[in-house]
Design an enzyme around this catalytic site. Structure first.
Site, PDB file in Angstrom:
ATOM      1  N   ARG A  54      -3.603  47.788 -42.448  1.00 37.67           N
ATOM      2  CA  ARG A  54      -2.473  48.688 -42.675  1.00 37.67           C
ATOM      3  C   ARG A  54      -1.144  47.980 -42.910  1.00 37.67           C
ATOM      4  NH1 ARG A  54      -6.224  51.103 -40.444  1.00 37.67           N
ATOM      5  NH2 ARG A  54      -6.345  49.144 -39.334  1.00 37.67           N
ATOM      6  N   THR A  55      -0.808  47.047 -42.036  1.00 41.53           N
ATOM      7  CA  THR A  55       0.547  46.486 -42.113  1.00 41.53           C
ATOM      8  C   THR A  55       0.726  45.720 -43.421  1.00 41.53           C
ATOM      9  OG1 THR A  55       0.431  46.289 -39.721  1.00 41.53           O
ATOM     10  CG2 THR A  55       2.273  45.196 -40.800  1.00 41.53           C
ATOM     11  N   LYS A  83      -3.815  22.608 -42.657  1.00 45.15           N
ATOM     12  CA  LYS A  83      -3.712  21.135 -42.712  1.00 45.15           C
ATOM     13  C   LYS A  83      -2.722  20.632 -41.672  1.00 45.15           C
ATOM     14  CE  LYS A  83      -3.907  21.502 -47.710  1.00 45.15           C
ATOM     15  NZ  LYS A  83      -2.971  21.381 -48.845  1.00 45.15           N
ATOM     16  N   ARG A 104       2.893  38.003 -39.784  1.00 46.46           N
ATOM     17  CA  ARG A 104       2.130  38.285 -38.556  1.00 46.46           C
ATOM     18  C   ARG A 104       1.579  36.959 -38.054  1.00 46.46           C
ATOM     19  NH1 ARG A 104      -2.277  42.982 -37.908  1.00 46.46           N
ATOM     20  NH2 ARG A 104      -0.313  44.126 -37.791  1.00 46.46           N
ATOM     21  N   HIS A 132       5.752  44.680 -32.377  1.00 47.81           N
ATOM     22  CA  HIS A 132       5.300  45.100 -33.713  1.00 47.81           C
ATOM     23  C   HIS A 132       6.302  46.171 -34.163  1.00 47.81           C
ATOM     24  CE1 HIS A 132       2.933  46.061 -37.115  1.00 47.81           C
ATOM     25  NE2 HIS A 132       1.738  46.231 -36.555  1.00 47.81           N
TER      26      HIS A 132
HETATM   27  N1   CP Z   1      -1.435  49.124 -36.999  1.00 48.29           N
HETATM   28  C1   CP Z   1      -1.691  47.895 -37.457  1.00 48.29           C
HETATM   29  O1   CP Z   1      -0.950  46.930 -37.190  1.00 48.29           O
HETATM   30  O2   CP Z   1      -2.832  47.805 -38.214  1.00 48.29           O
HETATM   31  P1   CP Z   1      -3.340  46.489 -38.919  1.00 48.29           P
HETATM   32  O3   CP Z   1      -3.736  45.507 -37.829  1.00 48.29           O
HETATM   33  O4   CP Z   1      -4.512  46.897 -39.762  1.00 48.29           O
HETATM   34  O5   CP Z   1      -2.207  45.927 -39.727  1.00 48.29           O
END
Ligand code: CP
Length: 306
Positions: A54-55, A83, A104, A132
């Protein structure tokens, strides 16, 4: 107002700034042509050191819908991090190619560190079990769209409240709104971290910690279900023992209010039975779509095109 700013945790933006983002996201939702070409010629770098559906996809969809372009990696194994390149050098490079970075990383604090080395704004797409913030914007927009306002609500968080970064970010953000009560429903080993409960005490937010979803269900306006975060456990046996502690099914839904909404940041594993998807109170797929609109609002605001 947000031009050139990084977003590392929800507290980086004021309530007024978040409110403007929600208004903008609602405008985009109502008229998908609005801002369509506003980011033409702009580049988004997505640096994902951990898996995501999603993100990453919603950020990429957001940038493409705004007329911009995307580059990046979804697997650190295909980048020079494999590396031994440092995070600081990786973000310096990405910032010399792109106008904005979404990252991320499994390490808590990685996004903050990246923002200190990057001349381009950095958006935290999840740093370990820490924060998040764009999921929080998604969650708040969903509550606002489906319940009218973020006020006078009892929100239940259920599942892995220890490792679930979306819970930490959302609880901190909700504590800034009026007349919010919280219920933390988890096994003892997965209880919400003490720094969150200390913060709630300090801000005089009413909350309970409980093991029982059934007893809590009738009092909730929002139930925020979470997955038990297998990847953050040190021990597979503990994960197996705890993973199915809470399973939301039709029987438990019968205990909830008519106006209840069920949120989940997704992905789900077993914690929401598929039979619940057909219940009109199940809002998690709508929530994921609101995530794209709020990310469109965020990108266009940080890039200064609105
Ligand atoms: N909600 C969320 O962060 O989903 P993903 O891990 O799929 O990005």
């Amino acid at each position: 107002m947000l031009e050139g700013r990084s977003l590392i945790e929800p507290g980086n933006f004021s309530l007024e700034e978040m409110d403007s983002l929600f208004c903008l996201a609602e405008k985009i939702e109502q008229d998908e042509k609005y801002l369509r070409e506003s980011c033409r010629g702009r580049l988004l770098a997505t640096l994902f050191f951990e898996p995501s559906t999603r993100t990453r996809l919603s950020f990429e969809a957001a940038m493409l819908r705004l007329g911009g372009s995307c580059l990046g990696f979804a697997d650190p194994g295909s980048s020079s991090a494999s590396k031994g390149e440092s995070l600081a050098d990786t973000v310096r490079m990405a910032a010399s190619y792109a106008d904005i970075i979404v990252m991320r990383n499994p390490k808590e604090g990685a996004a903050l560190l990246a923002s200190r080395y990057s001349p381009a704004p950095v958006i935290n797409a999840g740093d370990g079990g820490h924060h998040h913030p764009t999921q929080t914007l998604t969650d708040l927009l969903t509550i606002r769209r489906l319940l009218g306002e973020i006020k006078n609500l009892t929100i239940g968080f259920c599942g892995d409240l220890k490792f679930g970064r979306t819970v930490h970010s959302l609880a901190k953000a909700l504590a800034r709104y009026d007349k919010i009560k919280m219920a933390f429903i988890s096994p003892e080993e997965l209880a919400v971290p003490e720094y969150i409960t200390r913060m709630l005490h300090k801000q005089q937010i009413e909350f309970i910690e409980t093991r029982s979803l059934e007893e809590t269900m009738p009092h909730l306006d929002v139930l925020y279900m979470t997955r038990v975060q297998r990847e953050r456990f040190f021990n597979e046996e503990d994960y197996i023992r705890l993973k199915d502690t809470y399973v939301l099914n039709r029987e438990k839904m019968d205990l909830g209010k008519n106006r209840l909404i069920i949120l989940h940041p997704l992905p789900r594993v077993n914690e929401i039975a598929v039979e619940v998807d057909a219940d009109p109170r199940a809002a998690y797929f709508r929530q994921a779509k609101y995530g794209m609109y709020v990310r469109m609002a965020l990108l266009s605001s940080i890039l200064g095109v609105v």
